[in-house]
Design a protein around this motif. Sequence first.
Motif, PDB file in Angstrom:
ATOM      1  N   GLU A 131       3.797  16.438 120.238  1.00  0.00           N
ATOM      2  CA  GLU A 131       3.071  16.952 119.087  1.00  0.00           C
ATOM      3  C   GLU A 131       1.608  17.143 119.475  1.00  0.00           C
ATOM      4  O   GLU A 131       0.976  16.220 119.985  1.00  0.00           O
ATOM      5  N   VAL A 132       1.082  18.330 119.251  1.00  0.00           N
ATOM      6  CA  VAL A 132      -0.344  18.565 119.454  1.00  0.00           C
ATOM      7  C   VAL A 132      -1.031  18.123 118.173  1.00  0.00           C
ATOM      8  O   VAL A 132      -0.810  18.694 117.109  1.00  0.00           O
ATOM      9  N   ILE A 133      -1.843  17.068 118.269  1.00  0.00           N
ATOM     10  CA  ILE A 133      -2.460  16.514 117.065  1.00  0.00           C
ATOM     11  C   ILE A 133      -3.952  16.786 116.986  1.00  0.00           C
ATOM     12  O   ILE A 133      -4.572  16.543 115.950  1.00  0.00           O
ATOM     13  N   ALA A 134      -4.548  17.304 118.079  1.00  0.00           N
ATOM     14  CA  ALA A 134      -5.987  17.552 118.071  1.00  0.00           C
ATOM     15  C   ALA A 134      -6.352  18.665 119.043  1.00  0.00           C
ATOM     16  O   ALA A 134      -5.671  18.868 120.049  1.00  0.00           O
ATOM     17  N   VAL A 135      -7.422  19.369 118.708  1.00  0.00           N
ATOM     18  CA  VAL A 135      -7.994  20.367 119.607  1.00  0.00           C
ATOM     19  C   VAL A 135      -9.490  20.132 119.698  1.00  0.00           C
ATOM     20  O   VAL A 135     -10.105  19.592 118.778  1.00  0.00           O
ATOM     21  N   CYS A 136     -10.052  20.551 120.829  1.00  0.00           N
ATOM     22  CA  CYS A 136     -11.479  20.372 121.063  1.00  0.00           C
ATOM     23  C   CYS A 136     -12.016  21.597 121.787  1.00  0.00           C
ATOM     24  O   CYS A 136     -11.421  22.057 122.764  1.00  0.00           O
ATOM     25  N   ASP A 137     -13.118  22.115 121.282  1.00  0.00           N
ATOM     26  CA  ASP A 137     -13.776  23.238 121.929  1.00  0.00           C
ATOM     27  C   ASP A 137     -15.256  23.169 121.577  1.00  0.00           C
ATOM     28  O   ASP A 137     -15.611  22.710 120.488  1.00  0.00           O
ATOM     29  N   THR A 138     -16.120  23.625 122.474  1.00  0.00           N
ATOM     30  CA  THR A 138     -17.549  23.622 122.175  1.00  0.00           C
ATOM     31  C   THR A 138     -17.876  24.581 121.037  1.00  0.00           C
ATOM     32  O   THR A 138     -18.877  24.409 120.353  1.00  0.00           O
ATOM     33  N   ASN A 139     -17.014  25.567 120.823  1.00  0.00           N
ATOM     34  CA  ASN A 139     -17.160  26.490 119.698  1.00  0.00           C
ATOM     35  C   ASN A 139     -16.315  25.944 118.549  1.00  0.00           C
ATOM     36  O   ASN A 139     -15.095  26.126 118.515  1.00  0.00           O
ATOM     37  N   ILE A 140     -16.942  25.265 117.613  1.00  0.00           N
ATOM     38  CA  ILE A 140     -16.214  24.592 116.535  1.00  0.00           C
ATOM     39  C   ILE A 140     -15.455  25.579 115.655  1.00  0.00           C
ATOM     40  O   ILE A 140     -14.377  25.256 115.153  1.00  0.00           O
ATOM     41  N   GLU A 141     -15.979  26.780 115.464  1.00  0.00           N
ATOM     42  CA  GLU A 141     -15.257  27.786 114.668  1.00  0.00           C
ATOM     43  C   GLU A 141     -13.955  28.168 115.355  1.00  0.00           C
ATOM     44  O   GLU A 141     -12.923  28.311 114.697  1.00  0.00           O
ATOM     45  N   ASN A 142     -14.000  28.334 116.661  1.00  0.00           N
ATOM     46  CA  ASN A 142     -12.800  28.641 117.430  1.00  0.00           C
ATOM     47  C   ASN A 142     -11.779  27.512 117.293  1.00  0.00           C
ATOM     48  O   ASN A 142     -10.586  27.746 117.084  1.00  0.00           O
ATOM     49  N   ALA A 143     -12.253  26.272 117.383  1.00  0.00           N
ATOM     50  CA  ALA A 143     -11.361  25.113 117.248  1.00  0.00           C
ATOM     51  C   ALA A 143     -10.766  25.042 115.847  1.00  0.00           C
ATOM     52  O   ALA A 143      -9.565  24.811 115.679  1.00  0.00           O
ATOM     53  N   ASP A 144     -11.590  25.245 114.821  1.00  0.00           N
ATOM     54  CA  ASP A 144     -11.093  25.241 113.434  1.00  0.00           C
ATOM     55  C   ASP A 144     -10.037  26.315 113.221  1.00  0.00           C
ATOM     56  O   ASP A 144      -8.990  26.053 112.623  1.00  0.00           O
ATOM     57  N   ASN A 145     -10.301  27.518 113.704  1.00  0.00           N
ATOM     58  CA  ASN A 145      -9.349  28.628 113.532  1.00  0.00           C
ATOM     59  C   ASN A 145      -8.025  28.339 114.231  1.00  0.00           C
ATOM     60  O   ASN A 145      -6.954  28.565 113.667  1.00  0.00           O
ATOM     61  N   PHE A 146      -8.091  27.857 115.460  1.00  0.00           N
ATOM     62  CA  PHE A 146      -6.869  27.537 116.209  1.00  0.00           C
ATOM     63  C   PHE A 146      -6.075  26.451 115.482  1.00  0.00           C
ATOM     64  O   PHE A 146      -4.863  26.567 115.316  1.00  0.00           O
ATOM     65  N   ALA A 147      -6.760  25.426 115.034  1.00  0.00           N
ATOM     66  CA  ALA A 147      -6.100  24.322 114.334  1.00  0.00           C
ATOM     67  C   ALA A 147      -5.442  24.799 113.043  1.00  0.00           C
ATOM     68  O   ALA A 147      -4.294  24.430 112.749  1.00  0.00           O
ATOM     69  N   GLN A 148      -6.118  25.621 112.285  1.00  0.00           N
ATOM     70  CA  GLN A 148      -5.544  26.130 111.040  1.00  0.00           C
ATOM     71  C   GLN A 148      -4.321  27.002 111.302  1.00  0.00           C
ATOM     72  O   GLN A 148      -3.315  26.897 110.600  1.00  0.00           O
ATOM     73  N   ARG A 149      -4.403  27.867 112.312  1.00  0.00           N
ATOM     74  CA  ARG A 149      -3.270  28.752 112.637  1.00  0.00           C
ATOM     75  C   ARG A 149      -2.025  27.968 113.056  1.00  0.00           C
ATOM     76  O   ARG A 149      -0.909  28.402 112.842  1.00  0.00           O
ATOM     77  N   HIS A 150      -2.235  26.791 113.665  1.00  0.00           N
ATOM     78  CA  HIS A 150      -1.111  26.053 114.231  1.00  0.00           C
ATOM     79  C   HIS A 150      -0.814  24.722 113.541  1.00  0.00           C
ATOM     80  O   HIS A 150       0.013  23.947 114.028  1.00  0.00           O
ATOM     81  N   GLY A 151      -1.460  24.453 112.429  1.00  0.00           N
ATOM     82  CA  GLY A 151      -1.182  23.230 111.681  1.00  0.00           C
ATOM     83  C   GLY A 151      -1.601  21.955 112.398  1.00  0.00           C
ATOM     84  O   GLY A 151      -0.959  20.914 112.252  1.00  0.00           O
ATOM     85  N   ILE A 152      -2.675  22.028 113.159  1.00  0.00           N
ATOM     86  CA  ILE A 152      -3.188  20.866 113.894  1.00  0.00           C
ATOM     87  C   ILE A 152      -4.221  20.180 113.011  1.00  0.00           C
ATOM     88  O   ILE A 152      -5.119  20.821 112.480  1.00  0.00           O
ATOM     89  N   ARG A 153      -4.091  18.879 112.855  1.00  0.00           N
ATOM     90  CA  ARG A 153      -4.891  18.182 111.849  1.00  0.00           C
ATOM     91  C   ARG A 153      -6.242  17.660 112.291  1.00  0.00           C
ATOM     92  O   ARG A 153      -7.081  17.329 111.461  1.00  0.00           O
ATOM     93  N   LYS A 154      -6.509  17.573 113.589  1.00  0.00           N
ATOM     94  CA  LYS A 154      -7.791  17.030 114.055  1.00  0.00           C
ATOM     95  C   LYS A 154      -8.524  18.075 114.893  1.00  0.00           C
ATOM     96  O   LYS A 154      -7.928  18.687 115.775  1.00  0.00           O
ATOM     97  N   VAL A 155      -9.817  18.206 114.620  1.00  0.00           N
ATOM     98  CA  VAL A 155     -10.641  19.184 115.325  1.00  0.00           C
ATOM     99  C   VAL A 155     -11.906  18.495 115.831  1.00  0.00           C
ATOM    100  O   VAL A 155     -12.568  17.770 115.084  1.00  0.00           O
TER     101      VAL A 155
END
Length: 124
Positions: free
Chosen positions: A31-55
């Motif tokens: 299960e992918v539970i978190a994403v991290c990127d220096t571009n927080i908007e990119n991380a938020d968008n990716f997380a929302q598209r894939h149902g990932i709960r931690k950014v």
Amino acid sequence: MRLETVKVGMVGLGLVVNSHFQGYVTHPHTEVIAVCDTNIENADNFAQRHGIRKVYNDYEVMLKDPEINTIDTATPIFLHIPMTIKRCQSWKTYPLRETILLRCDRRRKGPSGGSSVECAVGRW
């Protein structure tokens, strides 16, 4: 034998992230539970598209998350060594491409008395 769920934090959401992500979501014990990127908007968008709960937008903060047991690095190659050192210091598992898992094992001591890096080979 009970197989523990691999809970992944992915860092770096650039060119190769989609292929890494697909490898995880197609495995029943991952299960992918978190994403991290220096571009927080990119991380938020990716997380929302894939149902990932931690950014996260700070790698070191993500490493401190006790729920994450595996870190996937999809950053530019020149960042891999310093990020791997930090990951090993945090005792997180690191999936090397394809068949090798690299992890830092607290129980095993290296020749200098410090913790060593242990490799486990397998296909999941």
